[in-house]
Scaffold this motif. Structure first.
Motif, short mmCIF file in Angstrom:
data_model
loop_
_atom_site.label_atom_id
_atom_site.label_comp_id
_atom_site.label_asym_id
_atom_site.label_seq_id
_atom_site.Cartn_x
_atom_site.Cartn_y
_atom_site.Cartn_z
N ARG A 89 0.75 -1.18 0.09
CA ARG A 89 -0.02 0.03 -0.07
C ARG A 89 0.97 1.11 -0.03
O ARG A 89 0.57 2.31 -0.65
CB ARG A 89 -0.90 -0.12 1.35
N THR A 92 2.39 1.67 -3.40
CA THR A 92 1.44 2.10 -4.35
C THR A 92 1.10 3.72 -4.19
O THR A 92 1.19 4.41 -5.04
CB THR A 92 0.27 1.41 -4.13
N GLU A 96 1.90 6.36 -6.85
CA GLU A 96 0.95 7.34 -7.48
C GLU A 96 1.22 8.68 -7.62
O GLU A 96 0.67 9.67 -8.00
CB GLU A 96 -0.33 7.00 -6.88
N SER A 101 1.74 3.74 -12.23
CA SER A 101 0.97 2.79 -11.65
C SER A 101 1.74 1.47 -11.32
O SER A 101 2.65 1.31 -11.74
CB SER A 101 0.04 2.40 -12.78
N VAL A 102 0.93 0.73 -10.34
CA VAL A 102 1.71 -0.64 -9.86
C VAL A 102 1.04 -1.93 -10.27
O VAL A 102 -0.09 -1.76 -10.15
CB VAL A 102 1.79 -0.37 -8.50
#
Length: 344
Positions: A89, A92, A96, A101-102
């Motif tokens: 998390r 990510t 962002e 993007s992941v």
């Protein structure tokens, strides 16, 4: 008259025509055959298939930096584990913020699956990769470092100066956790270990041993059990230790999942926590504070692990060079709750 390029043909079709995987076809067409030990015959077979199908490998020929796909890859050993989910998390969120993007994948604690996922992510033209490795094999990761693909390992690193890694201070945390049990008066302490070959497990065992030596006590390998960081291993290991060594008065679980298994095993054996069995876990968890006997923990800063990993990866992508410092260690914090009491 020259042939027109057939833009509708995909790399997958070229791979199928040559009888190889998509990742092998990608590497053969992008000039990476030698780096991945792809035979000359296989490389020629792929190129002939591409020529026959009129496939243009122009996208593959571009470097990752010039292509700017804005894609990052993340490989976790277990997406369902709250510890790894929290790291993902943070990565990510950081990605962002920078417009990336992941692509998130799960190796299922299997080194071969991990290597295959790394290949698949490369075929998607990722610009960088974060791996929380299984921690046993690293040849596929060393190969990535040689190719200059930005790469950061998190949690289960390796003793390899070529690989950039971010880990917790496993040894210091285990030493402090063990000291809590010893200071409470426990001398026969069972250890529920994780995956034995991994760096975190080795470092935590070293911390346990150091704490025992501080108190003039002998390190006893017969008090160590377990084969993984999951709940099933914690349950089986606790069941074995508490049955075969009933004189054990405390357990040190090397993960929050191991601790969950230990709680179930203790309940089945009629051992109550903390009245006649103390318990501490390496890793905190939201459930820990709300148990009947809130669980003492050696808490890793998962948010910091994820943020530092993301920062190091994005810096590599921006600069095109790995950081001078290859290993980053994040401090841990001991959280004392009610699950440790003096032995009855």
């Amino acid at each position: 008259m020259s042939k027109s390029v057939n833009k509708s043909i995909t790399l997958k079709e070229v791979a199928a025509a040559a009888g190889v995987s998509v990742s092998t076809a990608s590497r053969a067409l992008s000039g990476k055959a030698e780096a991945y030990r792809i035979s000359s015959a296989t490389e020629q077979s792929v190129r002939k298939a591409a020529e026959k199908l009129q496939f243009s490998p122009s996208l593959l020929a571009r470097s990752l930096r010039s292509q700017q796909t804005k894609l990052l890859g993340v490989v976790l050993p277990n997406v369902a584990n709250p510890f790894f989910a929290a790291i993902a998390r943070e990565i990510t969120l950081s990605a962002e913020e920078e417009g990336y993007s992941v692509l998130l994948t799960d190796s299922q604690e299997n080194s071969e699956t991990e290597a295959r996922l790394v290949d698949q992510l490369q075929a998607r033209q990722i610009e960088g990769l974060v791996v929380c490795p299984v921690g046993i094999e690293n040849h596929h990761l060393k190969s990535l470092a040689k190719q200059k693909l930005p790469l950061v390992l998190v949690d289960r690193g390796f003793d390899d100066p070529a690989l950039v890694s971010v880990t917790s201070d496993h040894r210091a945390g285990a030493r402090e956790g063990m000291q809590q049990l010893l200071e409470a008066g426990h001398t026969t302490i069972g250890v529920l270990q994780g995956l034995p070959e991994t760096l975190p497990n080795r470092e935590r065992l070293a911390g346990v041993q150091a704490a025992l030596e501080d108190q003039g006590l002998k390190y006893d390998p017969s008090l160590i059990a377990g084969h993984n960081f999951d709940e099933a291993s914690g349950y089986a290991a606790a069941k074995i230790l508490l049955t075969e060594r009933p004189e054990i008065t405390a357990l040190f679980a090397f993960s929050n999942q191991n601790a969950l298994g230990a709680l179930r095993a203790a309940s089945e054996l009629g051992r109550t926590i903390p009245d006649d069995l103390s318990l501490i876990a390496f890793d905190d968890h939201p459930f820990a504070a709300y148990l009947a006997a809130p669980l003492s923990s050696v808490s890793q800063d998962v948010n910091q692990l994820g943020r530092v990993a993301a920062r190091l990866l994005l810096e590599q992508i921006r600069t095109g060079t790995p950081p001078e410092q290859k290993h980053y260690q994040i401090p841990v914090q001991l959280i004392q709750r009610a699950s440790i009491q003096p032995p009855a």
